[in-house]
Design a protein around this motif. Sequence first.
Motif, PDB file in Angstrom:
ATOM      1  N   ILE B1042       0.864  -1.168   0.000  1.00  0.00           N
ATOM      2  CA  ILE B1042       0.000   0.000   0.000  1.00  0.00           C
ATOM      3  C   ILE B1042       0.907   1.225   0.000  1.00  0.00           C
ATOM      4  N   PRO B1043       0.771   2.168  -0.783  1.00  0.00           N
ATOM      5  CA  PRO B1043      -0.362   2.402  -1.664  1.00  0.00           C
ATOM      6  C   PRO B1043      -0.131   1.995  -3.116  1.00  0.00           C
ATOM      7  N   GLN B1044       1.101   1.454  -3.383  1.00  0.00           N
ATOM      8  CA  GLN B1044       1.391   1.177  -4.785  1.00  0.00           C
ATOM      9  C   GLN B1044       0.404   0.164  -5.369  1.00  0.00           C
ATOM     10  N   CYS B1045      -0.075  -0.688  -4.485  1.00  0.00           N
ATOM     11  CA  CYS B1045      -0.868  -1.789  -5.005  1.00  0.00           C
ATOM     12  C   CYS B1045      -2.279  -1.374  -5.438  1.00  0.00           C
ATOM     13  N   PRO B1074      -8.171   3.193   2.679  1.00  0.00           N
ATOM     14  CA  PRO B1074      -7.146   3.865   1.868  1.00  0.00           C
ATOM     15  C   PRO B1074      -7.443   3.797   0.383  1.00  0.00           C
ATOM     16  N   LEU B1075      -8.050   2.766  -0.013  1.00  0.00           N
ATOM     17  CA  LEU B1075      -8.352   2.610  -1.436  1.00  0.00           C
ATOM     18  C   LEU B1075      -9.410   3.641  -1.840  1.00  0.00           C
ATOM     19  N   ILE B1076     -10.411   3.854  -0.969  1.00  0.00           N
ATOM     20  CA  ILE B1076     -11.433   4.846  -1.270  1.00  0.00           C
ATOM     21  C   ILE B1076     -10.762   6.193  -1.385  1.00  0.00           C
ATOM     22  N   GLU B1077      -9.856   6.402  -0.416  1.00  0.00           N
ATOM     23  CA  GLU B1077      -9.129   7.653  -0.472  1.00  0.00           C
ATOM     24  C   GLU B1077      -8.406   7.785  -1.795  1.00  0.00           C
ATOM     25  N   HIS B1078      -7.758   6.692  -2.141  1.00  0.00           N
ATOM     26  CA  HIS B1078      -6.981   6.703  -3.372  1.00  0.00           C
ATOM     27  C   HIS B1078      -7.856   6.978  -4.582  1.00  0.00           C
TER      28      HIS B1078
END
Lengths: 193, 1177
Positions: B1042-1045, B1074-1078
């Motif tokens: 995370i977060p590269q993935c 974090p993904l939502i953030e991303h």
Amino acid sequence: MGRLKLAVSCSSNMNRSMEAHSFLAKKGFNVQSFGSGNQVKLPGPSPDRPNVYEFNSATYNDIYNDLVMKDKTLYTQNGLLHMLDRNRRIKESPQKFQTCEDRFDVIICLEERVYDQILEDLQTRESVDGQSVHVINMDIQDNHEEATIGALFVCDLCTRLEACEDLDNEIDEVLTDFESKCNRNILHTICFY
Amino acid sequence: MTEAQESVGDLVASEIQEAQAINNGTCDQRLDHLRRAQELIIHHDPSGSLLDNFLDEMLEFMIDSDAKIRCFVVGFILEACKKEMELIKKMGSNLLFMLSDQSQNVSVTKKVINVATLLYPLLLSWMSKQKNPDQETELAWENFAVLKGRVLHQIESENEGIRTQTFKFLESCILAQTPKTAQSEGSKADSMSLDQVPRDHRFISYRKLDLEAKQYIDSLLQQLSAAHISSLNLLTVISCLTNIARQRPEYMEKVLLAFETLHVNLPPTLGTSQVKSVRKELKMHLLRLLKHEASSPFHPQITTLLTDLGASQQEVLRALPSDSELKRRMRRPGESADAGAPQRKRAKPEEASTSQVVVEADDDQEDDDASAADSETKRTQSAIDITGQYLYDKLTAKNVADLVLVSMTMLPDEMPPNFQSSYTPIAAAGTEAQIRHLSRMMATQFTAQGVGPGVEQGKREAREKYLERQSAKMEGAVMPPTPAHISASSGESSMAPPPPPPAKPPGQPLYGVQGQQKASKRLIQFGLAHITRPMQPEERSRMIQFAFEHIINSEKRALQGGGATAHQKLMVRLACRFAPGPLTSSFEDLLLTFIMADQKSRSDLAILWVYETYAQFQGFTQLATAAEEQDRYDRYGRCLCRLLETLFERGEHKETLFHKILLEAPHITPDALLCLKRACLDKVYGAFGMTTLREMILTRPRQRSELLCVLLDFSYYERPDLKTQSLETAKELFQLDWIRPDVKEFVGTLLENVLRPQPPPVLFGEEQGRPVRMMVWDEHTIRACLYLYLNLLPLDHSLIQKLAEVYALANTEVKKVIFRVLEAPVKAMGMHSEALLLLLDNCPKGAETLAARIVHLLTERNAPTKELVIRLKNLHNSRGTDVRSLIPVLTGLDKAEILKALPKFVLSAGMQRSVQGVFNRLLTGKNIETGAPPMSAQELMVELHKIEPKTNDEMKYLISAMGLLFSQSNTYTKDVLAGVIQTLLDLDPMPTLMMRTILQALTLYPVLNGFIMNVLHRLIGKQVWTQPKLWEGFVKCCQKTIPQCFQVLLHLPPVQLRALFLASLAQGEDIRRPLIEHVRSLPGHQQAHVPAEILRTIMEDPTTAATKVEAEVDETALEEEAERQMVEDEDEEEEAREQLLLEEDDNDDAETPQAADEVEQRRPVSSESGDSPVEDI
């Protein structure tokens, strides 16, 4: 070793030596007999009157006849005639040793006096060739019985001597043996012709 | 030639022919013929021509087989010589020939002596008459002298008859060689005497003959005093002496003295009747002497002697010459009739002076001797006279009574036979004559014993004379050797005087008293046999010992005289040749001490001694007494060992002699070997012993094996110096073809010892350095047995086979030790050794581990050869050996084989420690063919991934194996790992551990992040979620990255995405937010690319959406769960089975040293390569 030349000698060449002579001759020994006294003496009617004859001249036959003539009964009784009769059938006449020129290997004397006389004779003879002779003495009393026994001993001794391979070397031993066996006094010496 | 002569000749010829012709007839017949022929030749032929003609024919019978014929020929020679003396020239040698008769016939010998006796006076007479003797005559005389000598030798003959004849011969010689005097009697007028020999004869020496005669008389007289003379000989000698006394009256006194002595000292060997005969003989001869006119001076002596011999007064008187004759004799000049002791005493100086004159006049040695001998007799006589006179004065009534009383105590219990036979009552006791006689008899005994005033005086005179001679000698005068009698008498005087003879009561014949003293009391001329007595054994051995010591101590003189060798021989033989006993052993002691006293210069003696005993043992030399072979051998051994031991005890085993004996002795006994061993054990000089031992092994083929044993035995001793020396020597000897087999055999046996349940006793002992006997093997003892073998291994590779055989049978302990000690020798052998390869070909069952170990050792630093690889491979295949055995040759295997073997290493619990080594070899080793490493790093990793572990344990091992690789960051760089991952991605199916590796790579090399994102992408493409393990790893990887993935996650199908959210949520990590953030932060156009369904999945809470998803997932999960359960069951089963196998393996392993090693070592496997699991030796 061949047969020995033997001589037996008593004083008168009548009883002892002739008994031995007769016995040895019958056994085939080469034997001669002698007397060593001065004369031939035979018992007479009493001890101080013996019958005396000369050696070599008087034959046994002469003596026989003489005695028959003198007292046939007496001399038949004491056996003299019988003895002489035997003697004359063996040889002619009594022989005196001292006058005999013959050589012997062994001389057997039957009385010490005879031994002395014979030694005296042998030692004073002129020496010739140094051949040795053994002189032996064995005492035998002068009567018929002893003469017969003596003849047996003499014969025994001679047999032993003849059995020797080397007489000179063995005679000491033979004599020692014989002496202890017959229980008689033996004298022995050696002489040289 | 007249007709008569001719006819006689014919007769002789025919007689001889007949004698020759009769072959089978008796010899008497032949003798008769011969006698007749002799008669004709000698007496019927005045011309003498027949003798010449037939001499040879007659002499031919000399070699006749019959002794009588030979005797006859001897007689014939005499007769022929009598007739024609010239013939002696021809026949002298014939007589000599006959004397040494080939058949030793006694009668022939006697006959020859007899003939010589008769011939000698004739010959001498004839010779002395020769005016001009030619050469041949002289030769004949010399010939006869030889004959004479030979005959005189016969006096020692065994045969009495021969002796008797010899005495007669002596008599004849004496008579012929002494001058006749006026008083001579009893012989023929023409008999030979010395006065007929001309003094100027060319070759006959008057003086010599005279001297000879005197010697002959002495030898005859000596016969009388010989203790062993037989009665026959005694009689003969008496008669001979009497003849001499009668014919040569000058010897009358001597003869009478001898008779006197004889009378009181008759030989003890005579029997009773023999004594009587002898006495009779003496008596008769004395009587005859009494008649002799020259005897008158001795009449008192003769008559007393005769009385003692038992002659009666009458006999004596009869033999005495008449008074008138006596008177006539007394008028003669010379000696008076009653000449007694005083007169003779006076005569003595005269005699001495005459002999003095003789010495001056004639320097002839024999002459001097003879005159000395003569004066000796005189002295004895005068000594008797002096002592007699002395005693006569002492014989008073009182003294005599005392003597009788004293001697009563000495009377024997029984009357001796000699005394009994010879005792004669004393006729005229107490008279003057009787006292004189008694004193004379006693004086005789005194003198014989060497006591009394007469003897003293004699000695004094002798000493004076001796001193005179000595001083003359000092002045340089050439003197004849001192006559024996002088030294003898002086010798006697130096000895302790014998006890005085017991006094005799008057009138008692002296010789009858004590038999035992009789022999010593006899008056005798000097003779060694008479003055000596048998020694006591102790005394004797003491004397012998002294003599031996004396010999030993005369070394210096022997050296000076050049007799060193003889001296040594003498000593050695004396010490060795007699039977063993106290004396011999004392000799040996002395000899030993002697050698040791100066062993450097007496080494030859020692060697000689050893050789002598050896020669005896072998029977080369004869012993004085026979001995068993064993005894002789013992003696040899004893001699050898005593020498060695004594040297050793004296600390001289470093000296040359010690080694010389060992090197030169013909045979080394076990005891001697022990000595050598002890010498080798010496801390300081042991090396000398070793060198000697080595020499001996080289030079003594017969005892080589024994000697080798001694040498090689040292190899298992604890002492390092011994071990090394033994080994070095053994190595040296091993190079020699003819010794190698022996050494091999020995080391083989030694090696086999380790197979015994207990160490053999030979290994223990003070010397060996292991004083306490142990009942179990330990490393020390095993090493001791292996030491020599292993050290010889590099010299002879074929030994390895035997080692392998033993190894196969040996127990673990031994195996371990072998492993430990193997390195050096094996490395020395090298991998090209044929024998090694052969061993791999024919490896004994049970020795596979050994083979593996050897290969391992060999390949530690060097790449294996192809041959080695092939053989080891074969071994592995055919015997199914531990795979570890392949490690050394990994570089020799092809890839397929490696790959085949690889799982065995990686997945096995027992191999874990080897894994590092295997990897090292695979990665850094060089293939023997290509030269490249067998595998690249990438390859290896990939291959590891290909392995499919079946159990959790195996998985664990595999993971740890990979961990090993990962830890090698030098090798496994990020590029390599990337390569690996790339390769793995292409595999189908993908290896289980791939995700783990990716994660690992990510951890090690964070720079790989981008690369890994790509990988994740590809995984999504490969529907990674179908493989739960991988999916698990995928989730983990995403969490990590995370977060590269997020970019990657967006590509996941919504179901999987939701599952991922759930899974990470379960692990306490929320990826969704974090993904939502991303996503929200994404630029608009990118958001547009996010599929709506994904977005929805992201936006909705995964837990609420779970029911729907779970139903799907559960369905599949249930199936999978069931499936997994089944697999696990199987795995458990498998695991149990493997567990069992492993236990077995473990057991096996426990027995294999390697396993044990590992247990022992317990050290972590380091990352360093080349570290072997087995400790270096």
